[in-house]
Write a protein that holds these residues in place. Structure first.
Motif, PDB file in Angstrom:
ATOM      1  N   THR A 120       0.806  -1.231   0.000  1.00 43.65           N
ATOM      2  CA  THR A 120       0.000   0.000   0.000  1.00 43.65           C
ATOM      3  C   THR A 120       0.832   1.271   0.000  1.00 43.65           C
ATOM      4  O   THR A 120       0.512   2.230  -0.691  1.00 43.65           O
ATOM      5  CB  THR A 120      -0.941   0.097   1.230  1.00 43.65           C
ATOM      6  N   GLU A 121       1.892   1.246   0.804  1.00 40.36           N
ATOM      7  CA  GLU A 121       2.615   2.502   0.979  1.00 40.36           C
ATOM      8  C   GLU A 121       3.682   2.752  -0.086  1.00 40.36           C
ATOM      9  O   GLU A 121       4.435   3.708  -0.012  1.00 40.36           O
ATOM     10  CB  GLU A 121       3.220   2.575   2.396  1.00 40.36           C
ATOM     11  N   LEU A 122       3.725   1.879  -1.112  1.00 43.57           N
ATOM     12  CA  LEU A 122       4.731   2.071  -2.157  1.00 43.57           C
ATOM     13  C   LEU A 122       4.326   3.164  -3.157  1.00 43.57           C
ATOM     14  O   LEU A 122       3.198   3.189  -3.625  1.00 43.57           O
ATOM     15  CB  LEU A 122       4.967   0.761  -2.920  1.00 43.57           C
ATOM     16  N   SER A 123       5.277   4.008  -3.467  1.00 36.40           N
ATOM     17  CA  SER A 123       5.036   5.013  -4.513  1.00 36.40           C
ATOM     18  C   SER A 123       4.932   4.309  -5.858  1.00 36.40           C
ATOM     19  O   SER A 123       5.380   3.168  -6.008  1.00 36.40           O
ATOM     20  CB  SER A 123       6.203   5.990  -4.553  1.00 36.40           C
ATOM     21  N   SER A 124       4.364   4.976  -6.851  1.00 38.88           N
ATOM     22  CA  SER A 124       4.213   4.303  -8.144  1.00 38.88           C
ATOM     23  C   SER A 124       5.572   4.120  -8.805  1.00 38.88           C
ATOM     24  O   SER A 124       5.782   3.208  -9.589  1.00 38.88           O
ATOM     25  CB  SER A 124       3.249   5.064  -9.041  1.00 38.88           C
ATOM     26  N   CYS A 127       6.759   0.922  -7.340  1.00 37.60           N
ATOM     27  CA  CYS A 127       6.010  -0.165  -7.975  1.00 37.60           C
ATOM     28  C   CYS A 127       6.635  -0.532  -9.314  1.00 37.60           C
ATOM     29  O   CYS A 127       6.847  -1.711  -9.613  1.00 37.60           O
ATOM     30  CB  CYS A 127       4.551   0.250  -8.189  1.00 37.60           C
ATOM     31  N   ASP A 128       6.929   0.474 -10.089  1.00 41.37           N
ATOM     32  CA  ASP A 128       7.528   0.233 -11.402  1.00 41.37           C
ATOM     33  C   ASP A 128       8.873  -0.478 -11.256  1.00 41.37           C
ATOM     34  O   ASP A 128       9.171  -1.435 -11.967  1.00 41.37           O
ATOM     35  CB  ASP A 128       7.737   1.555 -12.144  1.00 41.37           C
ATOM     36  N   LYS A 129       9.668   0.004 -10.309  1.00 41.31           N
ATOM     37  CA  LYS A 129      10.987  -0.601 -10.100  1.00 41.31           C
ATOM     38  C   LYS A 129      10.845  -2.056  -9.665  1.00 41.31           C
ATOM     39  O   LYS A 129      11.591  -2.928 -10.106  1.00 41.31           O
ATOM     40  CB  LYS A 129      11.767   0.181  -9.045  1.00 41.31           C
ATOM     41  N   LEU A 130       9.866  -2.289  -8.787  1.00 38.66           N
ATOM     42  CA  LEU A 130       9.625  -3.652  -8.305  1.00 38.66           C
ATOM     43  C   LEU A 130       9.230  -4.570  -9.453  1.00 38.66           C
ATOM     44  O   LEU A 130       9.793  -5.663  -9.616  1.00 38.66           O
ATOM     45  CB  LEU A 130       8.523  -3.625  -7.242  1.00 38.66           C
ATOM     46  N   CYS A 131       8.301  -4.133 -10.262  1.00 42.44           N
ATOM     47  CA  CYS A 131       7.859  -4.936 -11.409  1.00 42.44           C
ATOM     48  C   CYS A 131       9.030  -5.268 -12.317  1.00 42.44           C
ATOM     49  O   CYS A 131       9.205  -6.416 -12.736  1.00 42.44           O
ATOM     50  CB  CYS A 131       6.800  -4.187 -12.208  1.00 42.44           C
ATOM     51  N   ALA A 132       9.816  -4.254 -12.611  1.00 41.74           N
ATOM     52  CA  ALA A 132      10.952  -4.461 -13.498  1.00 41.74           C
ATOM     53  C   ALA A 132      11.906  -5.493 -12.913  1.00 41.74           C
ATOM     54  O   ALA A 132      12.384  -6.393 -13.612  1.00 41.74           O
ATOM     55  CB  ALA A 132      11.671  -3.144 -13.734  1.00 41.74           C
ATOM     56  N   ALA A 133      12.144  -5.383 -11.608  1.00 39.89           N
ATOM     57  CA  ALA A 133      13.090  -6.292 -10.950  1.00 39.89           C
ATOM     58  C   ALA A 133      12.560  -7.728 -10.971  1.00 39.89           C
ATOM     59  O   ALA A 133      13.290  -8.670 -11.289  1.00 39.89           O
ATOM     60  CB  ALA A 133      13.345  -5.831  -9.530  1.00 39.89           C
ATOM     61  N   LEU A 134      11.273  -7.899 -10.657  1.00 38.48           N
ATOM     62  CA  LEU A 134      10.672  -9.242 -10.658  1.00 38.48           C
ATOM     63  C   LEU A 134      10.756  -9.852 -12.054  1.00 38.48           C
ATOM     64  O   LEU A 134      11.092 -11.023 -12.224  1.00 38.48           O
ATOM     65  CB  LEU A 134       9.206  -9.167 -10.219  1.00 38.48           C
TER      66      LEU A 134
ATOM     67  N   MET B   1      -6.133   2.123  -8.926  1.00 37.76           N
ATOM     68  CA  MET B   1      -4.849   2.724  -9.359  1.00 37.76           C
ATOM     69  C   MET B   1      -4.063   1.750 -10.242  1.00 37.76           C
ATOM     70  O   MET B   1      -3.815   0.607  -9.890  1.00 37.76           O
ATOM     71  CB  MET B   1      -3.996   3.087  -8.133  1.00 37.76           C
ATOM     72  N   TYR B   2      -3.694   2.214 -11.398  1.00 37.15           N
ATOM     73  CA  TYR B   2      -3.144   1.334 -12.411  1.00 37.15           C
ATOM     74  C   TYR B   2      -1.872   0.590 -11.973  1.00 37.15           C
ATOM     75  O   TYR B   2      -1.809  -0.632 -11.991  1.00 37.15           O
ATOM     76  CB  TYR B   2      -2.874   2.130 -13.695  1.00 37.15           C
ATOM     77  N   SER B   3      -0.865   1.322 -11.552  1.00 40.48           N
ATOM     78  CA  SER B   3       0.428   0.686 -11.270  1.00 40.48           C
ATOM     79  C   SER B   3       0.331  -0.299 -10.103  1.00 40.48           C
ATOM     80  O   SER B   3       1.060  -1.287 -10.058  1.00 40.48           O
ATOM     81  CB  SER B   3       1.495   1.743 -11.005  1.00 40.48           C
ATOM     82  N   LYS B   4      -0.580  -0.035  -9.164  1.00 36.67           N
ATOM     83  CA  LYS B   4      -0.776  -0.970  -8.045  1.00 36.67           C
ATOM     84  C   LYS B   4      -1.287  -2.305  -8.560  1.00 36.67           C
ATOM     85  O   LYS B   4      -0.752  -3.354  -8.228  1.00 36.67           O
ATOM     86  CB  LYS B   4      -1.797  -0.398  -7.047  1.00 36.67           C
ATOM     87  N   ASN B   5      -2.311  -2.256  -9.382  1.00 33.05           N
ATOM     88  CA  ASN B   5      -2.869  -3.507  -9.891  1.00 33.05           C
ATOM     89  C   ASN B   5      -1.870  -4.274 -10.743  1.00 33.05           C
ATOM     90  O   ASN B   5      -1.765  -5.488 -10.649  1.00 33.05           O
ATOM     91  CB  ASN B   5      -4.129  -3.222 -10.702  1.00 33.05           C
ATOM     92  N   ARG B   6      -1.154  -3.554 -11.533  1.00 29.93           N
ATOM     93  CA  ARG B   6      -0.134  -4.195 -12.355  1.00 29.93           C
ATOM     94  C   ARG B   6       0.908  -4.830 -11.443  1.00 29.93           C
ATOM     95  O   ARG B   6       1.350  -5.963 -11.675  1.00 29.93           O
ATOM     96  CB  ARG B   6       0.547  -3.141 -13.242  1.00 29.93           C
TER      97      ARG B   6
END
Lengths: 146, 146
Positions: A120-124, A127-134, B1-6
């Motif tokens: 919840t408390e992650l900035s977008s 989130c993007d960095k996390l997705c990229a890393a995964l 929120m888009y990036s959260k769901n992604r």
DNA sequence: ATAAAAAGTTGACAAAATCCACTAAATGCA
DNA sequence: TGCATTTAGTGGATTTTGTCAACTTTTTAT
């Protein structure tokens, strides 16, 4: 070789972190009526559409007798349907019933909420960095790529 | 929120990938005589040095009664030693015996070889990228950071 | 001083997972 | 074609894992 050993250590560290962080160690899949294995099986059947048991065995690397019982149980609960395969009379085709589909959806929604509460408390940006890393991890480790 | 769901979808995908890839689903920790939980417990005691059971409970989020039995078993096997804590008479201090230490080392060596076999064909560049990615994931997801 | 909380143990179970032997059908191959 | 091997699935028996609640002892908090 230096980087190999470092990588191994890093993977082990990550495994320790991840099993605890995602709650894989205490395996009651958090309040839901289904175990991790059941959840995974339901999900796989859902994505495969119609398949046979050995498909699932191969996908998840679980014992076939274990799966057989599991499927029977899911049948009794009305989530899965079995029928003899036409092409291969040894095999049993399995698929989700309507109830199975909606239960699976609910189950996914539940895990989603659980995961959401962890981010919840992650900035977008994060989130993007996390997705990229995964994504990087999966791409590099994936055996069945080529 | 888009990036959260992604992000949630990506995490779920990763979980599916990782549990199978690392063999966490079929939980006989690959040929070794110890289960995942036992392995983790041994490792934690090793890194903690001397500690009490509730330390491990907090670290691994497992049931205290389960751990208690586990520890007793490891004691019987001669890997762990218990003794009453001086400071807190409720608590039991636990630590690895010499056998426990060498067994743990062997266990780590075994997992290392297993992991190594999964990354043998990786270039050192990919190793570096993998490490960085794993590190990123841990940093972003870590709750106990601040 | 006393109630509440924390550390650990134990009993009783329930759920999860494994091992093995078995049937029946399909496949390989010689 | 015929026979050995492999593959798909089931069921019995058992072990391992994990949970829940009750209980003792000690510590902490108010």
């Amino acid at each position: 070789m230096y980087s190999k050993n470092r990588t191994i250590d890093e993977i082990r560290k990550f495994n320790r972190f991840y099993t605890v962080n995602m709650g894989f160690l205490s395996s009651n899949y958090f309040g839901s009526d289904y175990s991790i294995a059941e959840t995974r099986i339901l999900f796989e059947i859902m994505t495969q559409g119609i398949c046979i048991q050995s498909d699932i065995v191969k996908l998840l690397h679980i014992d076939k007798s274990y799966l057989s019982r599991m499927i029977s149980r899911l049948c009794k609960k009305g989530l899965v349907e079995k029928r003899k395969s036409k092409h291969d009379k040894r095999a049993v085709e399995i698929m989700l019933t309507e109830t199975g589909k909606s239960e699976s959806e609910k189950l996914i929604a539940l895990t989603n909420r659980r995961i959401e509460s962890q981010i919840t408390e992650l900035s977008s940006d994060k989130c993007d960095k996390l997705c990229a890393a995964l994504c990087t991890v999966m791409t590099i480790l994936d055996k069945e790529k080529d």
